[in-house]
Design an enzyme around this catalytic site. Structure first.
Site: not given
Length: 284
Positions: A239-241, A268
């Protein structure tokens, strides 16, 4: 590094294969909104000879409020046909940052069941630094059919990630910078809470890159995941932004032979907006 046309190839490899009739080169440059750069304008000014421009924001799910979510299979197929990318092609993807968004498009191709796709290690900056050629004219594509077999196991939604967070399995790895993970730095997108998915681990994607934005060696990559508390014998959700740099973690996992991974597409941008899911701050 060892060239692998299914994960990562060097600028030397690309230079040798640039004129191959079945090579398809894609410029997948993309920048955060605050970078003030226009990737299409950059492409029009200079790109590696024969490269086509892959627009991450346009080749996405127009029905979603979230940024550049994976497109439906039919849309992906029609856009690739228009770019002249299809069955029997070896695809190589690069970006203008060295390695930022190219891995995202590698993941999209994998999601659509395409195996012969690699990222150019070091991207356009390394190619240019080595004095290799660029051009400003786009190629004239010929239609090519692509057979898509959607790979559900490579993508996760908010419900599946919430369950993983609760059960602490599969492991969740967050590619954002440490300050954003801890909730100490503001998010680049407005209206998002600060922090991370409870139970997730932090491995900023920058820790997997050398100074020239090439991926670190297999041994260094394994060490980085293990130092972040990841058990490489178990499944991983990245996962990330907004699902871009999470794909760098996915590419790195695939390259070290860890094939049991998936990517949280909403990342996110979705989790930080959902009022019903919990948010953690600090290191853990």
């Amino acid at each position: 590094m060892a060239d692998n046309p299914k994960t990562l190839v060097s600028t030397d490899w690309l230079a040798q294969h640039l004129k191959d009739p079945d090579l398809r080169l894609l410029d997948a440059s993309w920048y955060l909104p605050d970078a003030g750069r226009d990737p299409k304008a950059d492409y029009n000014q200079a790109h590696i000879p024969g490269a086509r421009f892959f627009d991450i924001d346009e080749i996405s799910d127009a029905r979603s409020d979230m940024p550049h979510m994976a497109p439906p299979a039919e849309k992906f197929m029609s856009r690739m046909r228009a770019l002249g990318v299809g069955d029997g092609h070896q695809v190589v993807i690069y970006d203008g940052s060295g390695l930022l968004s190219a891995a995202r498009v590698w993941w999209l191709f994998r999601l659509m069941g395409q195996e012969n796709v690699a990222v150019l290690d070091g991207g356009l900056p390394k190619w240019v630094a080595e004095g290799r050629p660029t051009e400003d004219m786009p190629p004239i594509p010929r239609d090519r059919h692509m057979t898509v077999r959607f790979q559900n196991q490579l993508v996760r939604d908010v419900t599946q990630v919430a369950q993983a967070s609760k059960l602490r399995a599969p492991q969740i790895v967050d590619a954002r910078a440490a300050a954003r993970f801890r909730g100490e730095a503001p998010e680049p997108r407005e209206g998002l809470r600060a922090g991370h998915i409870p139970g997730s681990r932090n491995l900023p994607y920058t820790e997997l890159l050398n100074d020239d934005k090439t991926l670190k060696s297999v041994a260094e990559t394994k060490a980085a995941f293990e130092a972040a508390g990841i058990d490489l014998t178990q499944p991983v959700i990245t996962t990330c932004g907004s699902g871009i740099t999470a794909a760098i973690l996915a590419l790195a996992l695939e390259r070290i032979g860890h094939t049991d991974w998936s990517l949280y597409d909403g990342s996110w941008a979705e989790w930080g907006m959902f009022p019903t899911v919990p948010v953690a701050t600090g290191d853990a």
